[in-house]
Scaffold this active site. Structure first.
Site, PDB file in Angstrom:
ATOM      1  N   CYS A   1     -18.994  25.283  12.810  1.00 15.63           N
ATOM      2  CA  CYS A   1     -19.659  26.154  13.965  1.00 15.63           C
ATOM      3  C   CYS A   1     -18.558  26.093  15.220  1.00 15.63           C
ATOM      4  O   CYS A   1     -18.231  26.816  16.163  1.00 15.63           O
ATOM      5  CB  CYS A   1     -20.842  25.785  14.433  1.00 15.63           C
ATOM      6  SG  CYS A   1     -20.875  24.073  15.277  1.00 15.63           S
TER       7      CYS A   1
ATOM      8  N   CYS B   1     -26.946  20.724  15.044  1.00 14.00           N
ATOM      9  CA  CYS B   1     -26.581  20.569  16.625  1.00 14.00           C
ATOM     10  C   CYS B   1     -27.085  19.213  17.218  1.00 14.00           C
ATOM     11  O   CYS B   1     -26.433  18.454  17.831  1.00 14.00           O
ATOM     12  CB  CYS B   1     -26.968  21.481  17.381  1.00 14.00           C
ATOM     13  SG  CYS B   1     -27.049  23.265  16.736  1.00 14.00           S
TER      14      CYS B   1
HETATM   15 FE1  FES Z   1     -22.986  24.115  15.984  1.00 14.88          FE
HETATM   16 FE2  FES Z   1     -25.046  24.337  17.426  1.00 14.88          FE
HETATM   17  S1  FES Z   1     -24.225  25.869  16.112  1.00 14.88           S
HETATM   18  S2  FES Z   1     -23.713  22.763  17.478  1.00 14.88           S
END
Ligand code: FES
Length: 145
Positions: free
Chosen positions: A33, A103
């Site tokens: 991400c 996360c």
């Molecule tokens: Fe990667 Fe939240 S989407 S840390």
């Protein structure tokens, strides 16, 4: 989708910022991400975490987990802080949606990376602590942003 606690910590993050001359700093990132989290620890001579701050370039759940993680490790010993797993952070936030579990993992890894940095600086061996896996160096962070 998000619990009230997640929303609260996202909208009013606790301990956001940095600590000058921190005892330990840990920066980790998630390649998928692209989010990055940095945790600063101020640890006293007795090995108690006196202060903890964070800087997160990431999604709302990453901000909320960083905020909760800093609250959970403050006032704890190094050994106790090692018990602050991503599961513990998620429980304290009344859960996270499954796609957001990674996360909270970032928060656990960032704490471990900061403790690892502290241990390296002080030539200490902290039992149960392994070298951070996804630690990204200062230069790498700057290159990306
Ligand atoms: Fe990667 Fe939240 S989407 S840390």
């Amino acid at each position: 989708m998000y619990s009230e606690k997640v929303m609260d910590h996202f909208q009013n993050p606790r301990n956001m910022g940095e600590i000058e001359n921190a005892s330990g700093v840990g920066t980790v990132g998630n390649a998928k991400c692209g989010d990055i989290m940095r945790i600063f620890l101020d640890i006293d001579k007795q090995g108690v975490i006196q202060d903890c701050k964070f800087k997160t370039f990431g999604c709302g759940a990453a901000v909320a987990t960083s905020s909760m993680a800093t609250e959970l490790v403050k006032g704890k010993t190094i050994e106790e802080a090692l018990q602050v797993t991503n599961r513990a952070v998620m429980e304290a936030l009344d859960g996270l949606p499954p796609v957001k579990v990674h996360c909270s993992l970032l928060a656990e890894e960032a704490i471990h990376a900061a403790l690892w940095d502290y241990a390296q600086k002080n030539h200490l061996e902290i039992q149960g602590l392994e070298a951070p896996k996804s630690d990204v160096s200062e230069e790498e962070v700057e290159e990306e942003y």
